[in-house]
Enzyme design. Structure first.
Site, PDB file in Angstrom:
ATOM      1  N   GLU A 151      42.228  42.212  31.589  1.00 50.15           N
ATOM      2  CA  GLU A 151      42.778  41.406  32.673  1.00 50.15           C
ATOM      3  C   GLU A 151      42.378  39.941  32.470  1.00 50.15           C
ATOM      4  OE1 GLU A 151      45.005  42.150  35.106  1.00 50.15           O
ATOM      5  OE2 GLU A 151      44.828  39.987  35.241  1.00 50.15           O
ATOM      6  N   ARG A 154      42.402  34.674  37.079  1.00 49.96           N
ATOM      7  CA  ARG A 154      41.292  33.794  37.461  1.00 49.96           C
ATOM      8  C   ARG A 154      41.072  33.910  38.953  1.00 49.96           C
ATOM      9  NH1 ARG A 154      44.298  28.490  36.186  1.00 49.96           N
ATOM     10  NH2 ARG A 154      45.865  29.867  37.076  1.00 49.96           N
ATOM     11  N   PHE A 252      41.059  23.114  30.545  1.00 52.77           N
ATOM     12  CA  PHE A 252      39.670  23.421  30.192  1.00 52.77           C
ATOM     13  C   PHE A 252      38.995  22.279  29.456  1.00 52.77           C
ATOM     14  CE2 PHE A 252      38.421  27.641  31.539  1.00 52.77           C
ATOM     15  CZ  PHE A 252      39.602  28.030  32.125  1.00 52.77           C
ATOM     16  N   GLY A 260      29.973  28.688  34.479  1.00 62.26           N
ATOM     17  CA  GLY A 260      29.229  29.773  35.110  1.00 62.26           C
ATOM     18  C   GLY A 260      30.233  30.822  35.540  1.00 62.26           C
ATOM     19  N   CYS A 263      32.362  35.824  34.652  1.00 60.24           N
ATOM     20  CA  CYS A 263      32.865  36.282  33.350  1.00 60.24           C
ATOM     21  C   CYS A 263      32.288  35.542  32.149  1.00 60.24           C
ATOM     22  CB  CYS A 263      34.388  36.198  33.326  1.00 60.24           C
ATOM     23  SG  CYS A 263      35.159  37.383  34.451  1.00 60.24           S
ATOM     24  N   LYS A 266      28.497  36.213  30.947  1.00 59.32           N
ATOM     25  CA  LYS A 266      28.208  37.571  30.472  1.00 59.32           C
ATOM     26  C   LYS A 266      29.084  37.937  29.266  1.00 59.32           C
ATOM     27  CE  LYS A 266      31.310  40.410  33.335  1.00 59.32           C
ATOM     28  NZ  LYS A 266      32.166  40.938  32.276  1.00 59.32           N
ATOM     29  N   LYS A 324      33.387  28.083  41.212  1.00 62.70           N
ATOM     30  CA  LYS A 324      34.622  27.288  41.204  1.00 62.70           C
ATOM     31  C   LYS A 324      35.207  27.311  42.613  1.00 62.70           C
ATOM     32  CE  LYS A 324      37.496  30.268  38.674  1.00 62.70           C
ATOM     33  NZ  LYS A 324      38.839  30.621  38.286  1.00 62.70           N
TER      34      LYS A 324
HETATM   35  N1  LIG Z   1      36.312  38.624  38.343  1.00 62.67           N
HETATM   36  C1  LIG Z   1      37.173  38.129  37.469  1.00 62.67           C
HETATM   37  O1  LIG Z   1      37.666  37.013  37.625  1.00 62.67           O
HETATM   38  C2  LIG Z   1      37.584  38.941  36.269  1.00 62.67           C
HETATM   39  C3  LIG Z   1      38.675  38.530  35.507  1.00 62.67           C
HETATM   40  C4  LIG Z   1      39.052  39.288  34.400  1.00 62.67           C
HETATM   41  C5  LIG Z   1      38.331  40.429  34.075  1.00 62.67           C
HETATM   42  N2  LIG Z   1      37.254  40.805  34.824  1.00 62.67           N
HETATM   43  C6  LIG Z   1      36.543  42.037  34.465  1.00 62.67           C
HETATM   44  O2  LIG Z   1      36.951  43.051  35.365  1.00 62.67           O
HETATM   45  C7  LIG Z   1      35.871  43.952  35.630  1.00 62.67           C
HETATM   46  C8  LIG Z   1      35.623  44.034  37.117  1.00 62.67           C
HETATM   47  O3  LIG Z   1      35.199  42.759  37.577  1.00 62.67           O
HETATM   48  P1  LIG Z   1      35.107  42.405  39.129  1.00 62.67           P
HETATM   49  O4  LIG Z   1      34.818  40.955  39.206  1.00 62.67           O
HETATM   50  O5  LIG Z   1      36.306  42.967  39.834  1.00 62.67           O
HETATM   51  O6  LIG Z   1      33.813  43.268  39.545  1.00 62.67           O
HETATM   52  P2  LIG Z   1      33.322  43.662  41.008  1.00 62.67           P
HETATM   53  O7  LIG Z   1      31.856  43.836  40.912  1.00 62.67           O
HETATM   54  O8  LIG Z   1      33.888  42.691  42.009  1.00 62.67           O
HETATM   55  O9  LIG Z   1      34.019  45.064  41.295  1.00 62.67           O
HETATM   56  C9  LIG Z   1      33.674  46.252  40.649  1.00 62.67           C
HETATM   57  C10 LIG Z   1      33.775  47.379  41.670  1.00 62.67           C
HETATM   58  O10 LIG Z   1      33.677  48.638  41.003  1.00 62.67           O
HETATM   59  C11 LIG Z   1      33.022  49.542  41.875  1.00 62.67           C
HETATM   60  N3  LIG Z   1      32.571  50.712  41.094  1.00 62.67           N
HETATM   61  C12 LIG Z   1      31.601  50.781  40.157  1.00 62.67           C
HETATM   62  N4  LIG Z   1      31.531  52.017  39.659  1.00 62.67           N
HETATM   63  C13 LIG Z   1      32.477  52.765  40.284  1.00 62.67           C
HETATM   64  C14 LIG Z   1      32.908  54.121  40.187  1.00 62.67           C
HETATM   65  N5  LIG Z   1      32.345  54.972  39.323  1.00 62.67           N
HETATM   66  N6  LIG Z   1      33.899  54.538  40.990  1.00 62.67           N
HETATM   67  C15 LIG Z   1      34.476  53.684  41.865  1.00 62.67           C
HETATM   68  N7  LIG Z   1      34.125  52.385  41.975  1.00 62.67           N
HETATM   69  C16 LIG Z   1      33.144  51.929  41.197  1.00 62.67           C
HETATM   70  C17 LIG Z   1      31.924  48.694  42.485  1.00 62.67           C
HETATM   71  O11 LIG Z   1      31.447  49.279  43.690  1.00 62.67           O
HETATM   72  C18 LIG Z   1      32.664  47.375  42.720  1.00 62.67           C
HETATM   73  O12 LIG Z   1      33.230  47.292  44.006  1.00 62.67           O
HETATM   74  C19 LIG Z   1      34.687  43.413  34.826  1.00 62.67           C
HETATM   75  O13 LIG Z   1      34.626  44.081  33.600  1.00 62.67           O
HETATM   76  C20 LIG Z   1      35.037  41.953  34.618  1.00 62.67           C
HETATM   77  O14 LIG Z   1      34.445  41.424  33.461  1.00 62.67           O
HETATM   78  C21 LIG Z   1      36.877  40.091  35.921  1.00 62.67           C
END
Ligand SMILES: NC(=O)c1ccc[n+]([C@@H]2O[C@H](COP(=O)([O-])OP(=O)(O)OC[C@H]3O[C@@H](n4cnc5c(N)ncnc54)[C@H](O)[C@@H]3O)[C@@H](O)[C@H]2O)c1
Length: 439
Positions: A151, A154, A252, A260, A263, A266, A324
């Site tokens: 995914e 942003r 960018f 920060g 994403c 890490k 941000k």
């Molecule tokens: N936040 C962003 O902007 C973004 C953009 C692109 C990709 N990503 C990637 O997407 C992934 C998710 O990121 P996020 O920011 O949404 O994380 P987040 O922490 O907001 O959400 C993750 C959710 O998964 C739930 N969870 C964990 N284990 C579970 C399970 N076994 N069953 C059901 N629910 C479960 C957690 O309770 C949490 O609510 C990461 O790998 C991140 O790197 C994030």
């Protein structure tokens, strides 16, 4: 199509709501029962513009539902997305895949026929193989295709990004899965969003390469900004001058306090670790991480320097805490390192943020929070802009000046113009541009 979204965070909730809006029937699952209870009451657990309306509409129209138990949603679904978190693992910085593998085990226990399991979480190359192995070992007879579908949305612009992406990347090992994923994204395909089909490992690596490249671009312009400051040049003009070259592109290239967020920190770290595991160190990424780490405390030194080298007992007002604008996400926000460094030097910190205060309270100690920028500036020795929220772009500078003990503005996002601030009788410090002293 029926879809199960495992993980209802920033990515899962936005993706689930958008897929429902395309007409799919989506069940968003999260093991955090307070999150699901809030969603069922019609409350949105995160701050993301437009999301409350989108979720509300699709719930009302019967296409979006929530659950803490994945069994029924997984059994009913044709496609199951894994969108759980992949934070840095404590101690070594590898991506922590505990949640992904746990989700895979739970999915394996619930599937009852052909399914596509698509990993949306950002996961190191090879993770899809392990997810496939977990499912095959638990349910050897069942035909399941494991796909990588990283995914790129942003936070702050997540709905628009999901609905009008630059590209959709699908890493699949078989034609049947490719067909199912094409059906999932057909509405976007009709919107001309390019779909890039690759093998699974390539798709996994595309995501890390994209984030590392963007982090490198930011870090590059930040170094050029430091050179501009010393050499008497203006980084805004340098960025414009190089960005107009369409081989480089203008995005960018905003100099600032260092990247920060949830994403880039890490993901660059995880890519570095992956490189080590494969015996191919990513020297550029390693340097980007190191340069960016040092930068945040250097930003605190900018504040300390403009106050004559000593901030003990001084009050510093900080505008913007989230990494941000337009999000409440505080994960790895530069504000944490900058504020901590100021506190280490003996300063008292007062802060205001339009959406991040609730999360900030769990991450920062001894910060006094204000209800608006003017209350924040009241009797402070300097005002620091750390996040470029729109409401900080048009501050009433007369009012701010009247509130401050001394008219010092440290603008770490370059949202004001140095000449203008000098005219307004501020001592104005920004990034990669000459400091203007109060007349
Ligand atoms: N936040 C962003 O902007 C973004 C953009 C692109 C990709 N990503 C990637 O997407 C992934 C998710 O990121 P996020 O920011 O949404 O994380 P987040 O922490 O907001 O959400 C993750 C959710 O998964 C739930 N969870 C964990 N284990 C579970 C399970 N076994 N069953 C059901 N629910 C479960 C957690 O309770 C949490 O609510 C990461 O790998 C991140 O790197 C994030």
């Amino acid at each position: 199509m029926r879809i199960a979204m495992i993980g209802t965070g920033y990515v899962g909730l936005v993706s689930g709501a958008c897929l429902a809006d395309f007409g799919h029937i989506v069940s968003c699952v999260d093991r955090d029962s307070s999150k699901i209870a809030a969603l069922e009451r019609g409350e949105i657990p995160i701050f993301e513009p437009g999301l409350a309306e989108l979720v509300g509409k699709n719930v009302r129209e019967g296409r979006l539902s929530f659950s803490t138990d994945l069994r029924a949603p997984v059994t009913a679904a044709e496609t199951i997305f894994i969108a759980v978190g992949t934070p840095s693992r404590r101690g070594d910085g590898h991506a922590d895949l505990t949640y992904v593998f746990q989700a895979a085990r739970e999915i394996a226990a619930a599937v009852d026929g052909y399914k596509v399991v698509a990993t949306k979480s950002t996961v190191p190359v090879g993770t899809g193989d392990e997810v496939a192995r977990i499912i095959a070992e638990a349910r050897p007879q069942l035909p399941v295709s494991v796909v990588s579908n990283p995914e790129f949305l942003r936070e702050g612009a997540a709905i628009a990004d999901f609905k009008r992406p630059d590209r959709i990347v699908i890493g699949a090992e078989d034609e049947r899965a490719r067909k199912v994923m094409t059906d999932v994204y057909r509405p976007l395909y009709l919107n001309q969003a390019p779909m890039l089909f690759t093998d699974r490992r390539t798709a996994e690596l595309i995501k890390y390469a994209a984030n590392a490249f963007l982090a490198t671009k930011i870090t590059f312009i930040n170094e050029i900004a430091d050179l501009c400051e010393r050499a008497g040049a203006d980084v805004q003009d340098v960025a414009r001058g190089i960005g107009l070259d369409n081989r480089i592109g203008s995005k960018f290239l905003n100099a600032g306090p260092g990247f920060g967020g949830s994403c880039f920190p890490k993901d660059t770290m995880a890519l570095m670790k992956t490189g080590h595991d494969f015996g191919v160190p990513s020297r550029i990424v390693e340097t980007v991480i190191a340069v960016n780490d040092q930068r945040k405390r250097a930003m605190a030194r900018k504040v300390i320097d403009v106050l004559g080298g000593n901030v003990r007992g001084r009050t510093i007002a900080v505008l913007g805490l989230t990494f941000k604008p337009n999000t409440d996400d505080m994960r790895d926000a530069p504000s944490i390192a900058v504020i901590t460094a100021l506190q280490d030097a003996g300063a008292r910190v007062r802060a205001y943020d339009p959406a991040g205060i609730k999360q900030a309270k769990t991450l920062l100690d001894n910060v006094e929070y204000s209800s608006d920028p003017y209350a924040c500036a009241d009797a402070a020795d300097a005002l620091v802009i750390l996040t470029e929220w729109d409401e900080f772009r048009a501050l009433d500078v007369d009012r701010i000046r009247a509130k401050l003990k001394r008219p010092i503005l440290v603008d770490l996002r370059n949202i004001y113009r140095p000449e203008e601030m000098a005219r307004q009788d501020f001592t104005y410090v920004s990034v990669g541009r000459a400091t203007r002293k109060q007349a």
